[in-house]
Scaffold this motif. Sequence first.
Motif, PDB file in Angstrom:
ATOM      1  N   GLU A 118      -6.325  -4.068   4.121  1.00 54.76           N
ATOM      2  CA  GLU A 118      -5.285  -3.054   4.299  1.00 54.76           C
ATOM      3  C   GLU A 118      -3.962  -3.681   4.734  1.00 54.76           C
ATOM      4  N   ALA A 151      -2.354  -2.037  -4.437  1.00 58.78           N
ATOM      5  CA  ALA A 151      -3.067  -0.782  -4.696  1.00 58.78           C
ATOM      6  C   ALA A 151      -4.564  -1.027  -4.849  1.00 58.78           C
ATOM      7  N   ASP A 154      -6.015  -1.744  -1.218  1.00 61.36           N
ATOM      8  CA  ASP A 154      -6.091  -0.591  -0.316  1.00 61.36           C
ATOM      9  C   ASP A 154      -5.791   0.699  -1.072  1.00 61.36           C
ATOM     10  N   ARG A 156      -6.535   3.569  -0.408  1.00 61.26           N
ATOM     11  CA  ARG A 156      -6.302   4.708   0.476  1.00 61.26           C
ATOM     12  C   ARG A 156      -4.839   4.814   0.911  1.00 61.26           C
ATOM     13  N   ASN A 157      -4.069   3.772   0.714  1.00 64.23           N
ATOM     14  CA  ASN A 157      -2.660   3.781   1.089  1.00 64.23           C
ATOM     15  C   ASN A 157      -1.872   4.516   0.005  1.00 64.23           C
ATOM     16  N   GLU A 158      -1.480   5.745   0.302  1.00 63.81           N
ATOM     17  CA  GLU A 158      -0.860   6.602  -0.705  1.00 63.81           C
ATOM     18  C   GLU A 158       0.473   6.040  -1.206  1.00 63.81           C
ATOM     19  N   ASP A 159       1.270   5.461  -0.327  1.00 68.54           N
ATOM     20  CA  ASP A 159       2.561   4.911  -0.746  1.00 68.54           C
ATOM     21  C   ASP A 159       2.371   3.783  -1.751  1.00 68.54           C
ATOM     22  N   VAL A 161      -0.347   3.175  -3.663  1.00 69.15           N
ATOM     23  CA  VAL A 161      -0.944   3.696  -4.896  1.00 69.15           C
ATOM     24  C   VAL A 161       0.110   4.432  -5.720  1.00 69.15           C
ATOM     25  N   TYR A 162       0.949   5.219  -5.048  1.00 65.69           N
ATOM     26  CA  TYR A 162       2.013   5.949  -5.761  1.00 65.69           C
ATOM     27  C   TYR A 162       2.957   4.961  -6.452  1.00 65.69           C
ATOM     28  N   GLU A 165       1.264   3.494  -9.478  1.00 65.75           N
ATOM     29  CA  GLU A 165       1.153   4.437 -10.593  1.00 65.75           C
ATOM     30  C   GLU A 165       2.503   4.679 -11.269  1.00 65.75           C
TER      31      GLU A 165
END
Length: 197
Positions: A118, A151, A154, A156-159, A161-162, A165
Amino acid sequence: MIRFGQVVILSLAISLPALRADEKPAFQWQPPKVGAGLFTDELGMLDREREEYATNLATYAINRVADAKASVASLAEARRLLAVSLHLSPRNKKALVANYQLSRGMVPEKVESDYSAEVLARLLYTRAQMLRQQGGADDQLLARMFVELAAEFDPRNEDVVYASEIQRLDHGRIDWNDVTDVKPAPEPVETPDPELP
């Protein structure tokens, strides 16, 4: 009786190394081909920083392979990570040693890591943002790699992953074959001098 035992032990000692030489590795490892490296001196990172990131990525790869007992997925991930490490720092000790061990069919032993997955993901993401601001071609390529890797490390890290994507929507996924299997530069073709006979 003792003499017979000594002969058996001696013959085993001589034949065991030969058996080991003929053994096939428990898994297939295809070392990454990085050539001269993707990144030039134009990359916006100091040599020391390149070395640190290379070491941390190699450490992560080693520990993933060790934890997964050299599963196919962990080896594929390690190949990408070791390739990035070697592109950043071609003489990185951890990456070179891990590559050598894997080439010999050895599962590397786990090593002490400075960062959890993470924390490493956050570091990669933060450094990617700084690289993007620098604007060079090398900086943009490494920034994309760092975001995609962050990504994966981790999810689970939304920032993170966003960002990954959005990057995928705008530019597509990174073609990791271009990273792990760098093609050698073509040899220059000599053109004959028309004035020579």
